[in-house]
Design an enzyme around this catalytic site. Structure first.
Site, PDB file in Angstrom:
ATOM      1  N   PHE A  18      12.589  13.763   9.891  1.00  0.00           N
ATOM      2  CA  PHE A  18      11.507  13.148  10.314  1.00  0.00           C
ATOM      3  C   PHE A  18      11.818  12.076  11.321  1.00  0.00           C
ATOM      4  O   PHE A  18      10.910  11.863  12.142  1.00  0.00           O
ATOM      5  CB  PHE A  18      11.426  12.151   8.982  1.00  0.00           C
ATOM      6  CG  PHE A  18      10.310  12.620   8.113  1.00  0.00           C
ATOM      7  CD1 PHE A  18      10.043  13.975   7.877  1.00  0.00           C
ATOM      8  CD2 PHE A  18       9.584  11.844   7.196  1.00  0.00           C
ATOM      9  CE1 PHE A  18       9.270  14.716   7.158  1.00  0.00           C
ATOM     10  CE2 PHE A  18       8.727  12.396   6.122  1.00  0.00           C
ATOM     11  CZ  PHE A  18       8.779  13.926   6.231  1.00  0.00           C
ATOM     12  N   HIS A  41       3.290  -1.131   3.880  1.00  0.00           N
ATOM     13  CA  HIS A  41       2.739   0.234   3.769  1.00  0.00           C
ATOM     14  C   HIS A  41       4.017   1.184   3.321  1.00  0.00           C
ATOM     15  O   HIS A  41       4.986   1.412   4.426  1.00  0.00           O
ATOM     16  CB  HIS A  41       1.947   0.821   4.913  1.00  0.00           C
ATOM     17  CG  HIS A  41       1.308   2.055   4.657  1.00  0.00           C
ATOM     18  ND1 HIS A  41       0.040   1.951   3.910  1.00  0.00           N
ATOM     19  CD2 HIS A  41       1.532   3.245   5.219  1.00  0.00           C
ATOM     20  CE1 HIS A  41      -0.454   3.267   4.006  1.00  0.00           C
ATOM     21  NE2 HIS A  41       0.358   3.915   4.883  1.00  0.00           N
ATOM     22  N   SER A  88       0.725  -1.405   0.114  1.00  0.00           N
ATOM     23  CA  SER A  88      -0.084  -0.014   0.010  1.00  0.00           C
ATOM     24  C   SER A  88       0.767   1.264   0.006  1.00  0.00           C
ATOM     25  O   SER A  88       2.028   1.167   0.400  1.00  0.00           O
ATOM     26  CB  SER A  88      -1.023  -0.182   1.356  1.00  0.00           C
ATOM     27  OG  SER A  88      -0.256  -0.174   2.430  1.00  0.00           O
ATOM     28  N   GLU A  94       1.265   5.497   0.516  1.00  0.00           N
ATOM     29  CA  GLU A  94       0.448   6.721   1.493  1.00  0.00           C
ATOM     30  C   GLU A  94       0.943   8.072   0.602  1.00  0.00           C
ATOM     31  O   GLU A  94       2.371   8.164   0.532  1.00  0.00           O
ATOM     32  CB  GLU A  94       1.215   6.756   2.848  1.00  0.00           C
ATOM     33  CG  GLU A  94       0.581   7.972   3.508  1.00  0.00           C
ATOM     34  CD  GLU A  94       0.830   7.900   5.066  1.00  0.00           C
ATOM     35  OE1 GLU A  94       0.741   6.795   5.539  1.00  0.00           O
ATOM     36  OE2 GLU A  94       1.471   8.831   5.574  1.00  0.00           O
ATOM     37  N   ARG A 140      -4.933  10.436  16.501  1.00  0.00           N
ATOM     38  CA  ARG A 140      -4.992  11.592  17.358  1.00  0.00           C
ATOM     39  C   ARG A 140      -4.623  12.515  16.520  1.00  0.00           C
ATOM     40  O   ARG A 140      -5.299  13.703  16.570  1.00  0.00           O
ATOM     41  CB  ARG A 140      -4.259  11.076  18.552  1.00  0.00           C
ATOM     42  CG  ARG A 140      -4.525  12.498  19.532  1.00  0.00           C
ATOM     43  CD  ARG A 140      -3.501  12.575  20.739  1.00  0.00           C
ATOM     44  NE  ARG A 140      -2.198  13.131  19.971  1.00  0.00           N
ATOM     45  CZ  ARG A 140      -1.152  13.323  20.759  1.00  0.00           C
ATOM     46  NH1 ARG A 140      -1.088  12.930  21.969  1.00  0.00           N
ATOM     47  NH2 ARG A 140      -0.008  13.734  20.092  1.00  0.00           N
ATOM     48  N   GLY A 141      -3.447  12.631  16.190  1.00  0.00           N
ATOM     49  CA  GLY A 141      -2.729  13.869  15.240  1.00  0.00           C
ATOM     50  C   GLY A 141      -1.985  14.565  16.165  1.00  0.00           C
ATOM     51  O   GLY A 141      -1.745  14.166  17.235  1.00  0.00           O
ATOM     52  N   HIS A 166       5.961   5.812  20.690  1.00  0.00           N
ATOM     53  CA  HIS A 166       5.552   6.929  20.585  1.00  0.00           C
ATOM     54  C   HIS A 166       6.455   8.130  21.448  1.00  0.00           C
ATOM     55  O   HIS A 166       6.769   7.951  22.283  1.00  0.00           O
ATOM     56  CB  HIS A 166       4.173   7.172  20.953  1.00  0.00           C
ATOM     57  CG  HIS A 166       3.719   8.651  20.537  1.00  0.00           C
ATOM     58  ND1 HIS A 166       3.105   9.543  21.362  1.00  0.00           N
ATOM     59  CD2 HIS A 166       3.237   8.914  19.428  1.00  0.00           C
ATOM     60  CE1 HIS A 166       2.768  10.733  20.535  1.00  0.00           C
ATOM     61  NE2 HIS A 166       2.575  10.300  19.309  1.00  0.00           N
ATOM     62  N   THR A 223      -3.140  11.385   3.711  1.00  0.00           N
ATOM     63  CA  THR A 223      -2.819  11.915   5.114  1.00  0.00           C
ATOM     64  C   THR A 223      -4.144  13.156   5.429  1.00  0.00           C
ATOM     65  O   THR A 223      -4.545  13.614   4.351  1.00  0.00           O
ATOM     66  CB  THR A 223      -1.588  12.305   5.228  1.00  0.00           C
ATOM     67  OG1 THR A 223      -1.189  13.497   4.414  1.00  0.00           O
ATOM     68  CG2 THR A 223      -0.435  11.383   5.016  1.00  0.00           C
TER      69      THR A 223
HETATM   70  P1  FAD Z   1      -2.792   7.819  20.418  1.00  0.00           P
HETATM   71  O1  FAD Z   1      -3.155   6.669  20.051  1.00  0.00           O
HETATM   72  O2  FAD Z   1      -3.825   8.633  20.917  1.00  0.00           O
HETATM   73  O3  FAD Z   1      -1.506   7.847  21.029  1.00  0.00           O
HETATM   74  C1  FAD Z   1      -0.994   9.219  21.223  1.00  0.00           C
HETATM   75  C2  FAD Z   1       0.100   9.280  22.769  1.00  0.00           C
HETATM   76  O4  FAD Z   1      -0.854   8.944  23.583  1.00  0.00           O
HETATM   77  C3  FAD Z   1       0.783   8.027  23.026  1.00  0.00           C
HETATM   78  O5  FAD Z   1       2.042   8.388  23.478  1.00  0.00           O
HETATM   79  C4  FAD Z   1      -0.052   6.952  23.689  1.00  0.00           C
HETATM   80  O6  FAD Z   1       0.923   6.225  24.575  1.00  0.00           O
HETATM   81  C5  FAD Z   1      -0.704   7.918  24.648  1.00  0.00           C
HETATM   82  N1  FAD Z   1      -1.980   7.484  25.168  1.00  0.00           N
HETATM   83  C6  FAD Z   1      -2.967   6.751  24.263  1.00  0.00           C
HETATM   84  N2  FAD Z   1      -3.980   6.516  25.148  1.00  0.00           N
HETATM   85  C7  FAD Z   1      -3.819   7.008  26.341  1.00  0.00           C
HETATM   86  C8  FAD Z   1      -4.352   6.918  27.436  1.00  0.00           C
HETATM   87  N3  FAD Z   1      -5.552   6.403  27.653  1.00  0.00           N
HETATM   88  N4  FAD Z   1      -3.860   7.578  28.521  1.00  0.00           N
HETATM   89  C9  FAD Z   1      -2.569   8.101  28.738  1.00  0.00           C
HETATM   90  N5  FAD Z   1      -1.641   8.127  27.414  1.00  0.00           N
HETATM   91  C10 FAD Z   1      -2.241   7.513  26.421  1.00  0.00           C
HETATM   92  N6  FAD Z   1      -0.602  12.684  11.882  1.00  0.00           N
HETATM   93  C11 FAD Z   1      -1.572  13.570  11.192  1.00  0.00           C
HETATM   94  O7  FAD Z   1      -1.715  14.641  11.767  1.00  0.00           O
HETATM   95  N7  FAD Z   1      -2.247  13.085   9.833  1.00  0.00           N
HETATM   96  C12 FAD Z   1      -2.015  11.636   9.540  1.00  0.00           C
HETATM   97  O8  FAD Z   1      -2.438  11.545   8.284  1.00  0.00           O
HETATM   98  C13 FAD Z   1      -1.242  11.091  10.113  1.00  0.00           C
HETATM   99  N8  FAD Z   1      -0.909   9.775   9.429  1.00  0.00           N
HETATM  100  C14 FAD Z   1      -0.456   8.688  10.365  1.00  0.00           C
HETATM  101  C15 FAD Z   1      -0.093   7.266   9.593  1.00  0.00           C
HETATM  102  C16 FAD Z   1       0.563   6.815  10.469  1.00  0.00           C
HETATM  103  C17 FAD Z   1       0.777   5.139   9.839  1.00  0.00           C
HETATM  104  C18 FAD Z   1       1.229   6.865  11.710  1.00  0.00           C
HETATM  105  C19 FAD Z   1       2.089   5.795  12.192  1.00  0.00           C
HETATM  106  C20 FAD Z   1       1.201   8.111  12.064  1.00  0.00           C
HETATM  107  C21 FAD Z   1       0.371   9.227  11.352  1.00  0.00           C
HETATM  108  N9  FAD Z   1       0.266  10.457  11.933  1.00  0.00           N
HETATM  109  C22 FAD Z   1      -0.354  11.436  11.372  1.00  0.00           C
HETATM  110  C23 FAD Z   1       1.229  10.762  13.080  1.00  0.00           C
HETATM  111  C24 FAD Z   1       0.075  10.523  14.437  1.00  0.00           C
HETATM  112  O9  FAD Z   1      -0.925  11.449  14.430  1.00  0.00           O
HETATM  113  C25 FAD Z   1       1.075  10.873  15.594  1.00  0.00           C
HETATM  114  O10 FAD Z   1       1.943  10.018  15.889  1.00  0.00           O
HETATM  115  C26 FAD Z   1       0.241  11.260  16.887  1.00  0.00           C
HETATM  116  O11 FAD Z   1       1.160  12.151  17.879  1.00  0.00           O
HETATM  117  C27 FAD Z   1      -0.347  10.174  17.711  1.00  0.00           C
HETATM  118  O12 FAD Z   1      -1.283   9.646  17.032  1.00  0.00           O
HETATM  119  P2  FAD Z   1      -1.968   8.240  17.578  1.00  0.00           P
HETATM  120  O13 FAD Z   1      -3.222   8.123  16.763  1.00  0.00           O
HETATM  121  O14 FAD Z   1      -0.984   7.440  17.512  1.00  0.00           O
HETATM  122  O15 FAD Z   1      -2.513   8.636  18.980  1.00  0.00           O
END
Ligand code: FAD
Length: 290
Positions: free
Chosen positions: A219, A269, A15, A17, A107-108, A152, A48
């Site tokens: 990055f 990916h 895939s 991106e 989350r972003g 992370h 994205t």
């Molecule tokens: P989460 O899963 O919410 O985790 C974020 C942090 O919070 C982690 O440190 C986790 O350990 C912590 N956490 C989670 N749950 C809890 C809890 N209950 N209590 C305390 N801490 C907690 N960013 C963009 O803006 N746009 C994109 O399109 C984009 N695409 C991406 C695609 C991929 C494949 C990847 C790997 C990343 C991408 N990102 C993108 C980056 C991503 O948004 C960031 O890495 C962001 O900082 C974390 O997003 P997440 O969804 O992993 O967050």
């Protein structure tokens, strides 16, 4: 097609991106690029989701056009940044109306200028909350999420991060895609720890072919990925020779992918950064191998 049905170690899917181009001309070029990539039979492409309104609209328009005009399955990323639950519901409804079946739920990152993530009032603090919301609202999407073989950047420990990933998967994810890594040992170790923790969804490795010296350092600083010392030295040697640097990046990623495939990953990916020739070379080599 739901992506979870394409993730299969005995027939792994590739895939790609992309990020949404800023102009109509850029979008037209990207659609042309996708036509060139179609013979490589990508399992899906993903687009994205940025921080601002117009780029977000472009994500939604682009995934819709990719699916309609190229027939390739397209997945939109969405993030919690700056959105209320009601706004996210509208975005999801737009995707559903466009007959898109897959969403990468994130989350972003904190918007530029902010160091810590702050949800809007009433918004979601973690990606797991958005996953739960989508499941409770009864949308019928196949959902992916992000995961981090090296942890992370904000997390206090890799174990904490893995516990949060488990919570996110249990909220309703069908698969996860890893952050980029340059040393497969991080991926294999991560998968083993995830399985021990009871995370059983497919874990798709995310690979970024290096095409630019400054960019890879920017990055990796941002996402906390390690550049192995040997690769770092090799990059240093060719940093002023753009062609040699791309060749090195392609060679490194190809070797990574060959090992991943030989050990049974469900897909790979590629973070193309909208520069598809490098990815095309790698996937062509991998296809020739099978
Ligand atoms: P989460 O899963 O919410 O985790 C974020 C942090 O919070 C982690 O440190 C986790 O350990 C912590 N956490 C989670 N749950 C809890 C809890 N209950 N209590 C305390 N801490 C907690 N960013 C963009 O803006 N746009 C994109 O399109 C984009 N695409 C991406 C695609 C991929 C494949 C990847 C790997 C990343 C991408 N990102 C993108 C980056 C991503 O948004 C960031 O890495 C962001 O900082 C974390 O997003 P997440 O969804 O992993 O967050």
């Amino acid at each position: 097609m739901k992506i979870r049905n394409r993730l299969n170690p005995s027939n792994p899917c590739f895939s790609f991106e992309f990020f949404p181009p800023k102009t109509d001309e850029g979008t037209a070029n990207l659609l042309k690029t996708l036509e060139d990539l179609a013979p490589l039979e990508p399992g899906f492409v993903s687009v994205t989701y940025g921080a601002g309104g117009s780029t977000r609209d472009r994500t939604l328009e682009l995934v819709t056009r990719i699916k309609r005009e190229t027939g390739i399955e397209a997945m939109a990323h969405i993030t919690c940044v700056g959105h209320t639950p009601g706004e996210l519901r509208d975005v999801l409804q737009r995707l559903e109306e466009a007959k898109l079946e897959n969403v990468l739920v994130l989350r972003g990152d904190p918007p530029r200028g902010q160091t810590a993530f702050e949800p809007v009032p009433g918004g979601f603090r973690h990606a797991s909350e958005l996953v739960r919301f989508i499941r409770e609202e009864d949308f019928n999407f196949c959902l992916g999420g992000a995961c981090y073989p090296e942890g992370h950047v904000e997390t206090a420990s890799r174990d904490d991060d893995l516990r949060h990933l488990k919570e996110k998967v249990d909220a309703g994810l069908d698969f996860v895609i890893t952050q980029l890594f340059f040393d497969n040992a991080f991926y294999f170790d991560f998968v083993e720890r995830a399985r021990r923790m009871g995370i059983n969804v497919p874990i798709v490795p995310g690979i970024m072919p290096i095409t630019n010296y400054e960019q890879v350092h920017r990055f990796t600083r941002m996402c906390g990925a390690t550049v192995p010392m040997r690769l770092g030295l090799q990059l240093e040697r060719v940093k002023d020779q753009p062609e040699a640097l791309v060749q090195l990046g392609v060679a490194h990623a190809t070797v990574q992918c060959m090992e991943l495939l030989s050990r049974g990953v469900p897909g790979i990916h590629f973070y193309t950064l909208n520069k598809s020739p490098a990815t095309r070379m790698i996937v062509s080599a991998l296809r020739a191998r099978t």
